[in-house]
Scaffold this active site. Structure first.
Site, short mmCIF file in Angstrom:
data_model
loop_
_atom_site.label_atom_id
_atom_site.label_comp_id
_atom_site.label_asym_id
_atom_site.label_seq_id
_atom_site.Cartn_x
_atom_site.Cartn_y
_atom_site.Cartn_z
N HIS A 188 27.59 14.11 -11.77
CA HIS A 188 28.50 14.92 -11.71
C HIS A 188 29.68 15.16 -13.08
O HIS A 188 30.27 16.80 -12.00
CB HIS A 188 28.92 14.79 -10.17
CG HIS A 188 30.04 13.36 -10.49
ND1 HIS A 188 29.96 12.01 -10.04
CD2 HIS A 188 31.27 14.08 -10.64
CE1 HIS A 188 31.20 11.62 -10.21
NE2 HIS A 188 32.34 12.45 -10.71
N ASP A 218 23.53 9.54 -9.56
CA ASP A 218 24.41 9.73 -10.11
C ASP A 218 24.98 9.54 -11.44
O ASP A 218 26.49 9.26 -11.80
CB ASP A 218 25.65 9.86 -9.09
CG ASP A 218 27.27 10.72 -9.49
OD1 ASP A 218 27.35 11.24 -10.44
OD2 ASP A 218 28.42 10.28 -9.43
N SER A 329 35.79 9.07 -14.08
CA SER A 329 34.32 9.42 -13.12
C SER A 329 33.81 8.90 -14.77
O SER A 329 34.31 9.54 -15.99
CB SER A 329 33.38 9.98 -12.88
OG SER A 329 34.94 10.99 -11.25
#
Length: 386
Positions: A188, A218, A329
């Site tokens: 992402h 992911d 992230s």
């Protein structure tokens, strides 16, 4: 002429002799003593002038031998006239050739300890991913077990990623896994990006391209173009050995603050985290100002950081209370030996929280590093989304 006298059978000669000192008292008493008149001199002389002694003569016992007689049961021997030197011990030989080399290598390896794999990769510049168990330490001994030691050893292998798409720009983090410039991050973070810039810990920026993506896990693999030499490569640990309560360190670029270090513990294992696999979902979050750290996900039947949409995937995550914020992230969750045990991927914040009010509340999630290692070949081949 000095002569030596003996009793019959006391110091016998020839092949059939036995030493008097090898016989027990019972054996001696079984045979009566012979009179000294019949004793023969030890000398071989046949001179007639040699005196003989009658039975009335009672000379003293002959003196004991000069050296210790043979032990009971040993082969019979004649009376020693000269000392016998013990046989010299066989000289010890030093190992030569391959055995000696192997021993030296083993000693050197023991001295180096757990950092061998890491040091080998650094010296050879190999593109093979440095992998180890959680017992391997890449932190200097003097700083082992400290957050400062982990940060110093691992920070150079953590990068900041800026991804530009039609929806805008987002910021995330990544981990250098090979000296050739391969970087692991979240899908992402780079989903839908038309341009990717990577800033190293030394402040230098490079363009990167996507090698492969796996939205179901992911994960994404990107690679620096014209990667510089001397990149610091992270060591991937073993998430199977992680336990609840283990101390951990998180490094990333929350809100664009490059190289931010936080610490905490592993709060739980095998948490089911559900994330969106829809590329447009990430672009929508970017338009709303959420940034990469606001990627929507579900946990415990609730949605966080926005609507996850209809296309989702679920993975098992490590839960940590190390502070994670938007921009963490794709960054690293690290054990106290400096091994990467997870890739930070999600953080809790209320669904209605705005970018300014969203922040860490001690509920963060990371993709276990064993999941990452198992997916590397797929990512290098273009990923499951290709």
């Amino acid at each position: 002429m000095t002569e030596s006298f003996r009793r019959s059978g006391e110091y016998p000669q020839g092949d059939q002799h036995q030493s008097a000192y090898t016989q027990g008292d019972a054996q001696q008493s079984a045979y009566p003593r012979q009179p000294y008149a019949s004793a023969h001199p030890a000398s071989s002389s046949s001179d007639s002038s040699t005196p003989s002694y009658g039975s009335s003569v009672n000379p003293e016992w002959p003196p004991p031998p000069a050296y210790e007689p043979a032990q009971q049961g040993a082969a019979p021997t004649a009376l020693l006239t000269e000392p016998v030197s013990p046989a010299p011990a066989a000289p010890r030989k030093r190992a030569k050739g391959p055995l000696a080399l192997l021993a030296a290598v083993a000693i050197a390896a023991a001295a180096v300890g757990g950092g061998t794999a890491y040091a080998f990769q650094e010296l050879t510049g190999s593109d093979t991913v440095a992998s180890s168990s959680t017992s391997t330490s890449v932190v200097p001994t003097s700083e082992k077990g400290t957050v400062a030691g982990v940060a110093k050893a691992v920070s150079p292998s953590i990068v900041e990623i800026s991804a530009t798409s039609n929806a805008g720009q987002s910021t995330g983090s990544g981990v250098i896994i090979t000296s050739g410039g391969e970087i692991i991050t979240n899908n992402h973070v780079v989903s839908g990006a038309s341009e990717i810039k990577v800033q190293l810990s030394n402040g230098k920026s490079y363009t990167a391209k996507v090698v492969g993506t796996d939205s179901k896990k992911d994960l994404a693999l990107i690679k620096l173009e014209n990667a510089p030499s001397g990149l610091t490569v992270a060591t991937l640990g073993d998430s199977a050995g992680v336990k609840v309560g283990d101390q951990v360190v998180a490094i990333g670029s929350p809100e664009g603050l490059t190289g931010t270090v936080t610490s905490g513990i592993v709060s739980a294992l095998n948490r089911d985290v559900t994330v969106s696999t829809d590329e447009s979902q990430g672009q929508q979050q970017q338009q709303q100002g959420g940034g990469s750290g606001q990627w929507p996900f579900e946990f415990g039947g609730q949605e966080f950081n926005g609507d996850t949409g209809s296309s989702t995937t679920t993975y098992k995550a490590l839960q940590t209370d190390a502070s994670l914020n938007p921009g963490n992230s794709g960054g690293a969750l690290i054990d106290m030996n400096g091994n990467i045990i997870g890739i930070n991927s999600a953080m809790y914040s209320a669904a209605d929280a705005t970018s300014s009010s969203a922040g860490s509340v001690g509920l963060g999630f990371a993709i276990p590093i064993n999941t990452v290692k198992a997916d590397l070949d797929t990512l290098r081949a273009g990923g499951s989304d290709s």
